[in-house]
Design a protein around this motif. Structure first.
Motif, PDB file in Angstrom:
ATOM      1  N   UNK A   1      -0.101  -3.210   5.242  1.00 57.01           N
ATOM      2  CA  UNK A   1       0.678  -2.753   4.103  1.00 57.01           C
ATOM      3  C   UNK A   1       0.906  -3.868   3.089  1.00 57.01           C
ATOM      4  N   UNK A   2       1.215  -5.068   3.578  1.00 51.15           N
ATOM      5  CA  UNK A   2       1.646  -6.149   2.697  1.00 51.15           C
ATOM      6  C   UNK A   2       0.547  -7.138   2.327  1.00 51.15           C
ATOM      7  N   UNK A   3      -0.437  -7.335   3.214  1.00 50.99           N
ATOM      8  CA  UNK A   3      -1.434  -8.388   2.995  1.00 50.99           C
ATOM      9  C   UNK A   3      -2.841  -7.826   2.831  1.00 50.99           C
TER      10      UNK A   3
ATOM     11  N   UNK B   1      -7.918  -3.069   2.570  1.00 49.05           N
ATOM     12  CA  UNK B   1      -8.640  -2.533   3.727  1.00 49.05           C
ATOM     13  C   UNK B   1      -8.126  -1.148   4.090  1.00 49.05           C
ATOM     14  N   UNK B   2      -6.807  -0.983   4.093  1.00 47.02           N
ATOM     15  CA  UNK B   2      -6.259   0.333   4.431  1.00 47.02           C
ATOM     16  C   UNK B   2      -6.522   1.355   3.330  1.00 47.02           C
ATOM     17  N   UNK B   3      -6.580   0.905   2.082  1.00 48.96           N
ATOM     18  CA  UNK B   3      -6.966   1.814   1.000  1.00 48.96           C
ATOM     19  C   UNK B   3      -8.401   2.297   1.217  1.00 48.96           C
ATOM     20  N   UNK B   4      -9.263   1.403   1.711  1.00 51.68           N
ATOM     21  CA  UNK B   4     -10.639   1.793   2.044  1.00 51.68           C
ATOM     22  C   UNK B   4     -10.651   2.804   3.184  1.00 51.68           C
TER      23      UNK B   4
ATOM     24  N   UNK C   1       0.825  -1.209   0.000  1.00 44.70           N
ATOM     25  CA  UNK C   1       0.000   0.000   0.000  1.00 44.70           C
ATOM     26  C   UNK C   1       0.859   1.258   0.000  1.00 44.70           C
ATOM     27  N   UNK C   2       1.965   1.247   0.743  1.00 46.10           N
ATOM     28  CA  UNK C   2       2.798   2.441   0.820  1.00 46.10           C
ATOM     29  C   UNK C   2       3.393   2.799  -0.538  1.00 46.10           C
ATOM     30  N   UNK C   3       3.583   1.797  -1.394  1.00 45.57           N
ATOM     31  CA  UNK C   3       4.066   2.080  -2.745  1.00 45.57           C
ATOM     32  C   UNK C   3       2.945   2.608  -3.631  1.00 45.57           C
ATOM     33  N   UNK C   4       1.703   2.235  -3.328  1.00 46.15           N
ATOM     34  CA  UNK C   4       0.572   2.632  -4.164  1.00 46.15           C
ATOM     35  C   UNK C   4       0.051   4.016  -3.816  1.00 46.15           C
TER      36      UNK C   4
END
Length: 269
Positions: A40-42, A46-49, A13-16
């Protein structure tokens, strides 16, 4: 153990994410988002949401790329020195965000960040006061959203869901009403899970070190899940999400596992 893994994102996610996500409409809050290792990795989706829901509700979201692990795995295995080093690093990073609040959607990370002042750095001459200031700012995503005025979803969900209380959220942070409120705001039909606040059996690495005990606890949990006849089981801890996903496979249940924030995000979309 590979059976526990969901489909993994191609990029973390941190790269996206861009480091700053602007609020939709008027900016009301500046939120620092601590994205934990699992998220971040799996469970990047959810975190993007989480980012989308915050932005939808007037929050400018700052997601630092140079945070490190919250330190819970190290602390759990007695490597206190490394846990303290990680805590100091994260304080250095998060202080610079100039955020109104530090939010995380991982129950374990939230419990650990809040504990920097009480456990890890309470006696640290340089970081003690800074740890207290940071810990006071930390909120679980459901906890923070319960304190602000939220937009009503235009397309409420029509789905039957249940909720499992992560130990690090209910016991570690006394947060349990707030995730349920998010699900109701999303328009979901919430069916209470029997023994909702009992451990799912994951308990960090207990699923590895005490596998048979872990599976017995999980089997009981999934019997309770089956009784709800829910289409989705939600929880705010990535370790619990992995364990419950495995439990659904083992029990042959046609049920998906989601973070509560994903349902609210879906209702907004």
């Amino acid at each position: 153990m590979e059976r526990m893994l969901p489909p993994l994102p191609g990029r973390s996610l941190r790269h996206r994410l861009t480091e700053v996500t602007r609020a939709r409409g008027e900016r009301k809050y500046r939120v620092g988002l601590f994205v934990g290792c699992f998220q971040n990795m799996i469970f990047a989706d959810a975190s993007a949401a989480t980012v989308r829901v915050l932005a939808h509700n007037g929050c400018e979201v700052v997601t630092p790329k140079n945070v490190k692990c919250c330190g819970m795995p190290h602390l759990g295995y007695g490597d206190v020195a490394t846990a303290r080093a990680l805590a100091r690093h994260n304080i250095d990073v998060l202080e610079k965000l100039d955020a109104d609040v530090i939010v995380t959607d991982c129950a374990t990370c939230g419990s650990t960040l809040k504990g920097y002042s009480a456990h890890l750095l309470a006696e640290d001459a340089e970081y003690g006061a800074r740890a207290r200031a940071l810990s006071a700012k930390v909120k679980d995503i459901s906890e923070f959203l319960s304190t602000i005025s939220l937009r009503e979803p235009q397309q409420p969900l029509k789905v039957r869901v249940t909720y499992h209380d992560p130990c690090h959220l209910r016991r570690g942070q006394n947060v349990w009403r707030e995730p349920r409120q998010l699900l109701q705001l999303a328009g979901a039909e919430l069916v209470e899970l029997r023994e909702a606040d009992w451990c799912c059996g994951s308990a960090g690495t207990q699923v590895i070190t005490h596998y048979e005990d872990s599976m017995q606890i999980l089997a009981r949990k999934m019997q309770n899940v089956a009784e709800t006849d829910a289409a989705i089981i939600t929880t705010g801890c990535p370790g619990c999400q992995l364990q419950l996903g495995l439990g659904a496979q083992r029990a042959g249940l046609k049920i998906t596992v989601k973070h509560p924030i994903q349902l609210l995000d879906r209702a907004y979309q």
